[in-house]
Write a protein that holds these residues in place. Structure first.
Motif, PDB file in Angstrom:
ATOM      1  N   GLY A  99       0.817  -1.209   0.000  1.00 48.74           N
ATOM      2  CA  GLY A  99       0.000   0.000   0.000  1.00 48.74           C
ATOM      3  C   GLY A  99       0.852   1.262   0.000  1.00 48.74           C
ATOM      4  O   GLY A  99       0.433   2.307  -0.508  1.00 48.74           O
ATOM      5  N   GLN A 100       2.065   1.161   0.563  1.00 50.57           N
ATOM      6  CA  GLN A 100       2.989   2.290   0.598  1.00 50.57           C
ATOM      7  C   GLN A 100       3.884   2.339  -0.650  1.00 50.57           C
ATOM      8  O   GLN A 100       4.720   3.229  -0.781  1.00 50.57           O
ATOM      9  CB  GLN A 100       3.874   2.195   1.845  1.00 50.57           C
ATOM     10  N   GLY A 101       3.695   1.343  -1.548  1.00 50.86           N
ATOM     11  CA  GLY A 101       4.495   1.302  -2.769  1.00 50.86           C
ATOM     12  C   GLY A 101       5.887   0.737  -2.565  1.00 50.86           C
ATOM     13  O   GLY A 101       6.765   0.920  -3.409  1.00 50.86           O
ATOM     14  N   ASP A 102       6.122   0.027  -1.462  1.00 53.19           N
ATOM     15  CA  ASP A 102       7.450  -0.509  -1.131  1.00 53.19           C
ATOM     16  C   ASP A 102       7.470  -2.020  -1.345  1.00 53.19           C
ATOM     17  O   ASP A 102       7.450  -2.804  -0.390  1.00 53.19           O
ATOM     18  CB  ASP A 102       7.791  -0.148   0.318  1.00 53.19           C
ATOM     19  N   ASN A 103       7.521  -2.451  -2.612  1.00 57.99           N
ATOM     20  CA  ASN A 103       7.517  -3.882  -2.917  1.00 57.99           C
ATOM     21  C   ASN A 103       8.797  -4.587  -2.490  1.00 57.99           C
ATOM     22  O   ASN A 103       8.789  -5.783  -2.210  1.00 57.99           O
ATOM     23  CB  ASN A 103       7.286  -4.100  -4.421  1.00 57.99           C
ATOM     24  N   GLU A 104       9.891  -3.863  -2.437  1.00 57.70           N
ATOM     25  CA  GLU A 104      11.159  -4.477  -2.030  1.00 57.70           C
ATOM     26  C   GLU A 104      11.074  -4.994  -0.595  1.00 57.70           C
ATOM     27  O   GLU A 104      11.478  -6.129  -0.311  1.00 57.70           O
ATOM     28  CB  GLU A 104      12.299  -3.463  -2.154  1.00 57.70           C
TER      29      GLU A 104
ATOM     30  N   TYR B 153      -5.026   0.917   4.873  1.00 58.81           N
ATOM     31  CA  TYR B 153      -4.406   1.475   6.076  1.00 58.81           C
ATOM     32  C   TYR B 153      -3.027   2.031   5.728  1.00 58.81           C
ATOM     33  O   TYR B 153      -2.667   3.141   6.121  1.00 58.81           O
ATOM     34  CB  TYR B 153      -4.299   0.398   7.156  1.00 58.81           C
ATOM     35  N   GLY B 154      -2.276   1.256   4.943  1.00 55.05           N
ATOM     36  CA  GLY B 154      -0.958   1.734   4.511  1.00 55.05           C
ATOM     37  C   GLY B 154      -1.062   2.939   3.598  1.00 55.05           C
ATOM     38  O   GLY B 154      -0.203   3.827   3.628  1.00 55.05           O
ATOM     39  N   ALA B 155      -2.138   3.005   2.802  1.00 51.81           N
ATOM     40  CA  ALA B 155      -2.315   4.120   1.861  1.00 51.81           C
ATOM     41  C   ALA B 155      -3.011   5.330   2.499  1.00 51.81           C
ATOM     42  O   ALA B 155      -3.131   6.380   1.862  1.00 51.81           O
ATOM     43  CB  ALA B 155      -3.121   3.638   0.651  1.00 51.81           C
ATOM     44  N   GLY B 156      -3.481   5.187   3.743  1.00 50.01           N
ATOM     45  CA  GLY B 156      -4.122   6.311   4.435  1.00 50.01           C
ATOM     46  C   GLY B 156      -5.567   6.551   4.051  1.00 50.01           C
ATOM     47  O   GLY B 156      -6.079   7.655   4.239  1.00 50.01           O
ATOM     48  N   ASN B 157      -6.250   5.532   3.502  1.00 47.16           N
ATOM     49  CA  ASN B 157      -7.652   5.672   3.094  1.00 47.16           C
ATOM     50  C   ASN B 157      -8.577   5.301   4.255  1.00 47.16           C
ATOM     51  O   ASN B 157      -9.071   4.168   4.359  1.00 47.16           O
ATOM     52  CB  ASN B 157      -7.953   4.795   1.871  1.00 47.16           C
TER      53      ASN B 157
ATOM     54  N   LEU C  96      -4.583  -4.232  10.674  1.00 48.94           N
ATOM     55  CA  LEU C  96      -4.052  -2.883  10.894  1.00 48.94           C
ATOM     56  C   LEU C  96      -2.697  -2.898  11.591  1.00 48.94           C
ATOM     57  O   LEU C  96      -2.166  -1.845  11.943  1.00 48.94           O
ATOM     58  CB  LEU C  96      -5.052  -2.053  11.709  1.00 48.94           C
ATOM     59  N   GLY C  97      -2.153  -4.080  11.801  1.00 48.71           N
ATOM     60  CA  GLY C  97      -0.824  -4.177  12.407  1.00 48.71           C
ATOM     61  C   GLY C  97      -0.804  -3.915  13.897  1.00 48.71           C
ATOM     62  O   GLY C  97       0.250  -3.643  14.466  1.00 48.71           O
ATOM     63  N   ASN C  98      -1.958  -4.008  14.567  1.00 47.44           N
ATOM     64  CA  ASN C  98      -2.043  -3.746  16.004  1.00 47.44           C
ATOM     65  C   ASN C  98      -1.746  -5.032  16.769  1.00 47.44           C
ATOM     66  O   ASN C  98      -2.649  -5.735  17.231  1.00 47.44           O
ATOM     67  CB  ASN C  98      -3.428  -3.203  16.369  1.00 47.44           C
TER      68      ASN C  98
ATOM     69  N   MET D 108      -4.026   7.588  11.337  1.00 44.85           N
ATOM     70  CA  MET D 108      -3.835   7.611   9.886  1.00 44.85           C
ATOM     71  C   MET D 108      -3.670   9.030   9.357  1.00 44.85           C
ATOM     72  O   MET D 108      -3.196   9.228   8.237  1.00 44.85           O
ATOM     73  CB  MET D 108      -5.015   6.931   9.189  1.00 44.85           C
ATOM     74  N   ASP D 109      -4.040  10.008  10.166  1.00 43.80           N
ATOM     75  CA  ASP D 109      -3.881  11.401   9.745  1.00 43.80           C
ATOM     76  C   ASP D 109      -2.472  11.913   9.985  1.00 43.80           C
ATOM     77  O   ASP D 109      -2.114  13.005   9.554  1.00 43.80           O
ATOM     78  CB  ASP D 109      -4.869  12.299  10.508  1.00 43.80           C
TER      79      ASP D 109
END
Length: 460
Positions: free
Chosen positions: A86-91, A307-311, A385-387, A451-452
């Motif tokens: 979601g953050q665009g970090d495929n690596e 969640y990673g993209a902030g939506n 959500l990684g909690n 998320m904000d």
């Protein structure tokens, strides 16, 4: 870089969840058959089918432990991989995939050794009797050899689901389940291998599923590819995955601990008949748990990605749809079990004494299951959500703070000791759902507010 999983953040949530959940629910239903088909065939073996069923039932805590260790890496690693995507970090997502596979290989080797060396002793302490230990040991000795297949299949298939390839993850389970269903009667009845045949069918089926998963994750269609250089144990990657995976690990391993406590208490108060009934009760419970888990798995990529993209709005909507579907399903199934308990029991054995006893026990044991959908929706959303902290807390409270003590407290309060042991389950279920719902309200609001903030981004 362009993220080819962007549809997780753009398609309508209801339609997207429906599309992703159908394959995962189908996979869990098939997985349910995978898990119980051995018991169905074994329970209907000529002669001592009821004793054989009880013996295999004693193996269930160990099988749960094996599955729990798969969840330790996958259920923690897959959501983190989704968040990275979601953050665009495929690596970072691919490093997570590779490290989790390496961890599962190491864990598999250790578990196999422990089961082969200490298996019989464990079974005796888990509730086996002199009449059932032969069946239990025969099943476990063969099952232990296939531990690595179970670990990799369950663990790596979660990363396929996390990318939104739910049809492929469904086929993973479907392949193994169909093969298992076909091989079971051949090995058990045609080759007259009994419980050994059931175990061998399971090992072969899991082996084929394992090959399927590894081929897909190494191929061209996957967004996250298995790479040799990533298949190492990196502390920086593995420890956060383990921390997040601790909740499902505790949930599944605690099922093993609880199963042992149930079996030992029931063996004391009701003998092999009560332990055999518990095997059936545990199997019927999967009718509730596994399909709901399938819906939650379909929701996980949506929740984690957004969640990673902030939506924020999509995260909220995903949870409320998940909650509505999960609760509706468990309430409907609860009604069926309360109305027709014998229908479920007869699937596993037709011994009149066992059917009568297990039917009455099922109504007691299952009484609080109607609201279990709330527990599952909240629990799985915590994980998505990684909690890690909240998901671990609710897992510990339900099993160790509530159910485990109640197994021993209730017989002291009721005249019918065997009935009292079964009563511990619904009391714990109701109290756990109340606790989880309150905690979720506070933690979910906190996550949405976070998320904000720029700091909400997951650390690599």
């Amino acid at each position: 870089m362009n993220n080819d999983r962007e549809f997780l953040g753009t398609e309508p949530v209801g339609k997207l969840l429906f599309k992703l959940a159908i394959p995962t629910v189908a996979a869990q239903i098939v997985n349910m058959l995978y898990n119980i088909v051995d018991r169905i065939y074994i329970g209907h073996m000529p002669g001592n089918g009821d004793l054989a069923l009880t013996g295999v039932g004693v193996c269930l805590p160990i099988i749960m432990i094996v599955s729990a260790f798969a969840a330790l890496a996958s259920a923690g690693g897959a959501p983190r991989a989704s968040i990275y995507m979601g953050q665009g970090d495929n690596e970072s997502a691919e490093k997570t995939l590779g490290s989790c596979l390496a961890l599962q290989v190491v864990v598999s080797a250790v578990l196999t050794g422990v089961l082969l060396i200490f298996g019989k002793s464990l079974l005796m302490s888990f509730g086996a009797s002199s009449e059932t230990i032969g069946y239990a040991a025969a099943y476990l000795n063969i099952y232990a050899i296939g531990t690595i297949f179970v670990q990799i299949t369950l663990g790596m298939n979660a990363f396929i689901t996390a990318q939104g390839f739910t049809k492929t993850s469904m086929l993973t389970v479907l392949l193994g389940a169909i093969l298992n269903i076909v091989l079971d009667p051949i090995f058990i009845f045609a080759f007259k291998m009994g419980v050994r045949g059931a175990a061998l069918a399971t090992v072969i089926s899991q082996g084929m599923s394992c090959v399927w998963v590894l081929v897909f994750l190494s191929g061209k269609k996957t967004s996250l590819k298995l790479k040799k250089e990533n298949m190492v144990l990196r502390k920086k990657i593995i420890m956060p995955c383990i921390a997040l995976g601790l909740a499902p690990f505790i949930m599944q391993s605690s099922e093993s601990v609880i199963s042992v406590c149930f079996n030992s208490s029931l063996q004391r108060y009701g003998g092999d008949l009560a332990v055999g009934a518990m095997t059936i009760l545990t199997s019927v419970t999967q009718f509730a748990a596994l399909p709901v888990q399938g819906v939650a798995q379909g929701a996980q990529p949506i929740s984690s990605y957004n969640y990673g993209a902030g939506n924020k709005d999509r995260v909220k909507k995903t949870f409320f749809i998940l909650l509505a579907v999960s609760l509706s399903y468990t309430l409907i199934l609860w009604g069926l079990v309360m109305a027709f308990p014998q229908m479920f029991v007869l699937m596993f054995n037709d011994n009149p004494a066992l059917v009568s006893f297990a039917s009455a026990a099922l109504r007691i044991y299952y009484f609080g299951m109607g609201i279990f959908g709330i527990q599952m929706a909240c629990q799985m959303t915590f994980i998505s959500l990684g909690n890690a902290k909240a998901s671990i807390i609710v897992a510990v409270v339900r099993k160790f703070v509530l159910l485990l003590p109640l197994i021993y407290i209730m017989p002291a309060l009721m005249q019918d000791k065997t009935r009292a042991v079964y009563t511990a389950e619904p009391i714990a279920d109701v109290l756990a759902v109340c606790f989880t719902a309150v905690l979720f309200i506070f933690e979910f609001r906190k996550a949405l507010r976070g998320m904000d903030k720029p700091s909400s981004k997951v650390e690599a």
